[in-house]
Design an enzyme around this catalytic site. Structure first.
Site, PDB file in Angstrom:
ATOM      1  N   ARG A 157       0.989  -1.314   0.049  1.00  0.00           N
ATOM      2  CA  ARG A 157      -0.096   0.015  -0.132  1.00  0.00           C
ATOM      3  C   ARG A 157       0.970   1.225  -0.093  1.00  0.00           C
ATOM      4  NH1 ARG A 157      -2.374  -3.562   3.708  1.00  0.00           N
ATOM      5  NH2 ARG A 157      -4.368  -4.202   3.534  1.00  0.00           N
ATOM      6  N   ILE A 158       1.905   1.308   0.763  1.00  0.00           N
ATOM      7  CA  ILE A 158       2.568   2.497   0.943  1.00  0.00           C
ATOM      8  C   ILE A 158       3.528   2.552  -0.353  1.00  0.00           C
ATOM      9  CG2 ILE A 158       4.610   3.610   2.343  1.00  0.00           C
ATOM     10  CD1 ILE A 158       3.651   1.910   4.756  1.00  0.00           C
ATOM     11  N   ILE A 238      12.604   3.755   4.119  1.00  0.00           N
ATOM     12  CA  ILE A 238      11.291   3.974   5.235  1.00  0.00           C
ATOM     13  C   ILE A 238      10.711   2.752   5.382  1.00  0.00           C
ATOM     14  CG2 ILE A 238      10.934   6.404   4.572  1.00  0.00           C
ATOM     15  CD1 ILE A 238       8.431   5.140   2.995  1.00  0.00           C
ATOM     16  N   ARG A 240      12.279  -0.754   7.282  1.00  0.00           N
ATOM     17  CA  ARG A 240      12.541  -1.151   8.554  1.00  0.00           C
ATOM     18  C   ARG A 240      14.275  -1.328   8.594  1.00  0.00           C
ATOM     19  NH1 ARG A 240       8.632  -0.066  10.400  1.00  0.00           N
ATOM     20  NH2 ARG A 240       7.205  -1.355  11.886  1.00  0.00           N
ATOM     21  N   GLU A 269      18.123   0.254  15.922  1.00  0.00           N
ATOM     22  CA  GLU A 269      17.726   1.453  16.268  1.00  0.00           C
ATOM     23  C   GLU A 269      17.055   1.406  17.834  1.00  0.00           C
ATOM     24  OE1 GLU A 269      13.295   2.070  14.499  1.00  0.00           O
ATOM     25  OE2 GLU A 269      14.870   2.240  13.185  1.00  0.00           O
ATOM     26  N   HIS A 287      12.962   7.554  12.767  1.00  0.00           N
ATOM     27  CA  HIS A 287      11.705   6.753  12.337  1.00  0.00           C
ATOM     28  C   HIS A 287      10.522   7.457  12.613  1.00  0.00           C
ATOM     29  CE1 HIS A 287      10.466   1.973  12.722  1.00  0.00           C
ATOM     30  NE2 HIS A 287       9.702   2.809  12.290  1.00  0.00           N
TER      31      HIS A 287
END
Length: 328
Positions: A157-158, A238, A240, A269, A287
């Site tokens: 979707r992104i 963007i 992971r 992170e 993030h």
């Protein structure tokens, strides 16, 4: 009847706590203390449900420590903090928050792409340091976004949202690689063309990573992949941390194997690889791709709704392992 007990592992919106308290006995963490692993497991011990934010690992060890646990709701679309097979084996429902953050995250991905291509962070640091004393014809000359080739690795979707922004808003030529090809209707809506991964790497002027993390996608972009990219290309992650080999990326940026990168997620992170901090041609953000107030509230509400939906009504909204419901 006693209310089910749940744990909210990190600070969240007070309104979300109030929503949960209507249905549950809530142990929250509004002080936002990062609990050691042993303390997290101790707090899970007597809980029926947990609200997590992506930084709390739910695996076989955690499940063994919490035999009464029935559901864990992640306030994130990603869920690499979940061992889903272990949760399924233990009969624990796992949920995430898809859809509600798609457009906001796509906005940010495109913003990071533009900041990277146009060297915005580098130029701001230069200005703030008082180094701007005159105009120069080549000062912080970057790469065009409009009319260039946008490559997308991971076309969920992104990824589709970023493709639409590039194709329809900036006249970009969009190519993508994914585990499976999109149906023709979605390709047409995105004006996107499916290519092999090697062609994606060789051809993209701007490569955006939006694939989920798994053992198979670990270091999907490392030194060999970076070497295939154009020396003028930019890379944006963007997805992971762990999708990119951060050490290899830092070397590639230092040695100008690629022109620049924009990174919102990191291996290990919130620790950031020190070599990334030492190169100027990278935009680094902590993030925050989904970080707008409306979107984060929607994510929190969906995570809470999953807890209420399952523990009160027996129907979570967005289960990752629906087979648990069938065997319940």
């Amino acid at each position: 009847m006693n209310k089910p007990r749940i744990l909210v592992a990190r600070a969240i919106f007070p309104g979300t706590i109030a929503q949960l308290e209507q249905h549950f006995e809530v142990e929250h963490n509004q002080a936002d203390v990062i609990w050691p692993r042993t303390e997290l497991l101790a707090r899970l011990k007597d809980k029926a449900g947990a609200f997590t934010t992506g930084s709390e690992r739910i695996d076989a060890q955690a499940l063994a420590a919490a035999p009464g646990l029935k559901i864990v709701a992640n306030m994130a679309v990603g869920y690499n903090n979940f061992d889903v097979p272990a949760m399924t084996a233990a009969g624990v429902v796992a949920t995430n928050t898809p859809d509600v953050l798609t457009e906001t995250t796509a906005d940010f991905g495109f913003a990071l792409l533009m900041a990277t291509a146009r060297r915005i962070t580098e130029s701001e640091h230069y200005l703030r340091a008082g180094q701007w004393t005159k105009w120069a014809y080549d000062m912080f000359s970057g790469a065009d976004v409009h009319g260039s080739t946008l490559g997308i690795l991971g076309m969920g979707r992104i990824g589709q949202g970023i493709a639409r922004r590039g194709a329809h808003g900036f006249g970009m030529n969009v190519i993508y690689h994914n585990r499976s090809r999109l149906v023709p209707e979605l390709e047409a809506a995105c004006k996107a063309r499916y290519v092999a991964k090697d062609e994606l790497l060789r051809t993209a002027d701007h490569l955006v990573l939006v694939l989920p993390y798994s053992k198979q996608s670990h270091h999907a972009i490392g030194a060999p992949e970076l070497a295939q990219m154009k020396p003028t290309a930019t890379l944006v992650n963007i997805a992971r941390g762990g999708i990119v080999d951060d050490a290899a990326l830092a070397r590639a940026l230092r040695d100008k194997v690629i022109a620049a990168a924009g990174i919102d997620v990191f291996e290990g992170e919130p620790r950031v690889h020190p070599d990334l901090l030492a190169v100027p041609n990278v935009v680094l953000t902590p993030h925050i791709a989904s970080a707008t107030v409306p979107t984060r509230k929607a994510m929190a509400k969906l995570a809470a709704d999953n807890l209420v939906g399952f523990l009160v009504h027996g129907k979570p909204l967005t289960p990752l392992n629906p087979e648990v419901l069938k065997s319940a």
